[in-house]
Design a protein around this motif. Structure first.
Motif, PDB file in Angstrom:
ATOM      1  N   GLY A 139       0.820  -1.213   0.000  1.00 38.14           N
ATOM      2  CA  GLY A 139       0.000   0.000   0.000  1.00 38.14           C
ATOM      3  C   GLY A 139       0.846   1.252   0.000  1.00 38.14           C
TER       4      GLY A 139
ATOM      5  N   TYR B   6      -8.585  -0.108  -5.714  1.00 37.80           N
ATOM      6  CA  TYR B   6      -7.215  -0.017  -5.217  1.00 37.80           C
ATOM      7  C   TYR B   6      -6.486   1.223  -5.708  1.00 37.80           C
ATOM      8  CZ  TYR B   6      -8.119  -4.602  -3.474  1.00 37.80           C
ATOM      9  OH  TYR B   6      -8.669  -5.643  -2.787  1.00 37.80           O
TER      10      TYR B   6
ATOM     11  N   PHE C 273      -3.767   3.916  -0.237  1.00 39.19           N
ATOM     12  CA  PHE C 273      -4.557   4.017   0.984  1.00 39.19           C
ATOM     13  C   PHE C 273      -4.112   5.270   1.719  1.00 39.19           C
ATOM     14  CE2 PHE C 273      -4.031  -0.385  -0.176  1.00 39.19           C
ATOM     15  CZ  PHE C 273      -5.281  -0.953  -0.002  1.00 39.19           C
TER      16      PHE C 273
ATOM     17  N   TRP D 176      -8.715   4.312   6.862  1.00 36.27           N
ATOM     18  CA  TRP D 176      -7.416   3.854   6.313  1.00 36.27           C
ATOM     19  C   TRP D 176      -7.072   2.463   6.835  1.00 36.27           C
ATOM     20  CZ3 TRP D 176      -2.917   3.254   9.432  1.00 36.27           C
ATOM     21  CH2 TRP D 176      -1.740   2.990   8.720  1.00 36.27           C
TER      22      TRP D 176
ATOM     23  N   GLY E 216      -9.604  -0.179   5.666  1.00 39.25           N
ATOM     24  CA  GLY E 216      -9.467  -0.397   4.215  1.00 39.25           C
ATOM     25  C   GLY E 216      -8.262  -1.269   3.913  1.00 39.25           C
ATOM     26  N   PHE E 217      -7.143  -0.984   4.576  1.00 45.29           N
ATOM     27  CA  PHE E 217      -5.924  -1.755   4.320  1.00 45.29           C
ATOM     28  C   PHE E 217      -6.132  -3.197   4.772  1.00 45.29           C
ATOM     29  CE2 PHE E 217      -1.749  -3.476   4.981  1.00 45.29           C
ATOM     30  CZ  PHE E 217      -0.997  -2.957   3.931  1.00 45.29           C
TER      31      PHE E 217
ATOM     32  N   TYR F 218     -12.342  10.140   4.892  1.00 43.47           N
ATOM     33  CA  TYR F 218     -11.131   9.320   4.765  1.00 43.47           C
ATOM     34  C   TYR F 218     -10.279   9.493   6.016  1.00 43.47           C
ATOM     35  CZ  TYR F 218     -12.746   9.147  -0.026  1.00 43.47           C
ATOM     36  OH  TYR F 218     -13.514   8.961  -1.146  1.00 43.47           O
TER      37      TYR F 218
END
Ligand code: G6P
Length: 465
Positions: A185, A461, A224, A444, A447-448, A439
């Motif tokens: 990422g 992505y 990300f 973060w 999401g990762f 966000y």
């Protein structure tokens, strides 16, 4: 996420400290909820290192594993290779990067030590999340030791284009070691594209398929952008200590306009360029002499490395010369403060400022930009002047975006920020606040980990807001 999380970073977070950084807060939350492990360097430098020694402290259901570095390791791995070679290279300062093969060897061997430290506690279904440029080859070391777990790597710095990366001796070794990961990422889409282009050039077109690299395994490559915990930063901004700081600054600057810059003292942050632009602004816009003051906070960092000591000297002399040229008995244009402020003080300062100058020459993300927006009063917000070279610029488009190398346009952005009508300030702030809330740090982190643990699920992505 049902599996246990294992976090590895060069610096070991102290979750008990109230001033623990954002990363520690976000990952600490996940670690505490499902139990987990955090492995890092203790911060200690010992005269002689037993290479197998690992210390473990357990807090609740989280194990903190730490390793000490001996003097040679600290010098070769941390100071020379991580901060003297990789940091400038990643920030496109190849002119000051130092390349030496003995430090590269030590960097490799310390990464191996991190791998071995982890093996003793690793369970079969643990999910491993490696952080930052200190530990790029760690996933490869873990695979070499037989680890089959899912492994993700996140780079907190920018990744430069292939031509810059290729300056590094043995760059193919270093970058291909990331093929041992299931997920790699980056902070921005630009970084992600740079990595994919690099892989295409050096490992062939067939290695890249959309957002995945297929070499040793299928590696997903995503962006990300890291965020802040907006709610908790806003709570800090409302704390009595922050409010007292803000009131004190407002009183002192009641007849003046306050601009601020807040950075680690690092050559990537563009502080001299910013100070020069502010000097040029005072030169061009005489009406702001005596009425605009820039407070530049530069927290001490890596000061035993030459390039850092040099930038400190440069700044002292630059601020001295601008203060000498424009200063008056009752007004100094720049207050340069070489120390670290705590979160309350910073949040108070952000609220008192009319303008924040966040103008790095290169930056992975830059969380000061996000904290400044979070701290503002939405009815009377300040204005963010943001470098196009900060990862944050991909998301925070309603800031006044500048090229920090272009003094003239930066001068005009400073002026525009200072005279911006209230309704425009409110509109820009509203949009920026919505972005950083959407966000945020938890987005973060989730999401990762989602992309790492459920790779089959549909996910964008190449996140752009
Ligand atoms: C950057 C890096 C971090 C690092 C921090 C402070 O933000 O991405 O990994 O920890 O700088 O630098 P230091 O060398 O003191 O750890």
């Amino acid at each position: 996420m049902s599996s246990r999380l294992v976090v590895i970073s060069n610096r070991l977070a102290d979750l008990n400290k109230p001033a623990a950084g954002g990363l520690a807060i976000a990952l600490g939350g996940v670690l505490r909820s499902g139990g987990g492990v955090w492995l890092g360097w203790s911060g200690n430098i010992v005269p002689y290192q037993d290479e197998n020694s690992v210390a473990c402290t357990t807090v609740g259901n989280v194990d903190f594993l730490s390793i000490d570095l001996d003097e040679g390791e600290h010098q070769g791995y941390y100071k020379n290779y991580a901060n003297g070679t990789l940091w400038p290279l990643l920030h496109q300062r190849v002119d000051i990067a130092v390349f030496d093969s003995s430090s590269e060897k030590i960097y490799r061997s310390v990464n191996k030590r991190f791998a071995h430290a982890l093996l003793s506690v690793l369970r079969e279904d643990d999910v491993i999340w490696i952080h930052d440029y200190h530990l790029i080859p760690l996933a490869e070391e873990l695979r070499a030791a037989g680890v089959m777990n899912r492994i993700g790597f996140f780079l907190h710095t920018p990744l430069p284009p292939p031509a810059t990366l290729s300056v590094l001796p043995n760059h193919e070794w270093l970058l291909s070691s990331l093929f041992a990961c299931d997920l790699v990422g980056f902070q921005s889409n630009e970084d992600r594209v740079n990595f994919l282009s690099y892989v295409q050039i050096y490992f062939g077109d067939e290695a890249v398929d959309g957002s995945t690299v297929t070499r040793r395994r299928r590696t997903i490559v995503g962006s990300f952008p890291i965020g802040i915990d907006v709610d908790s930063f806003q709570a800090v901004a409302q704390s009595p200590a922050a409010q007292a700081m803000c009131a004190g600054m407002r009183e002192e600057y009641s007849k003046r306009k306050l601009l601020i810059g807040v950075d680690r003292l690092d050559y990537s942050k563009g502080i001299p360029q910013r100070i020069r632009s502010f000097g040029a602004f005072l030169h061009s816009f005489r009406e702001f002499r005596r009425s605009a003051t820039l407070i530049q906070i530069a927290s001490p960092s890596r000061d035993d490395i030459n390039a850092y000591a040099e930038i400190q000297r440069e700044l002292e002399s630059l601020c001295g010369s601008i203060n000498g040229d424009f200063g008056e008995l009752d007004w100094m244009p720049i207050r340069y403060i070489h120390k670290t402020l705590n979160q309350d003080e910073l949040a108070g300062l952000y609220q008192a400022a009319k303008v924040a100058l966040v103008t790095p020459l290169r930056d992975g993300m830059n969380l000061v930009a996000k904290e400044f927006i979070a701290a503002q009063n939405p009815y009377k917000p300040g204005v963010l002047v943001l470098s196009k070279f900060a990862g944050a610029a991909e998301q925070m488009r309603e800031a006044l975006i500048v090229n920090p190398y272009d003094t003239e346009s930066t001068v005009h952005a400073i002026h525009r920020a200072l005279v911006m009508p209230l309704h425009e300030r409110q509109e820009r702030h509203r949009a920026l606040l919505a972005t950083i809330k959407r966000y945020d740090l938890h987005w973060w982190c989730k999401g990762f980990l989602h992309a790492l643990t459920r790779p089959e699920s549909k996910h964008d992505y190449s996140i752009k807001s």
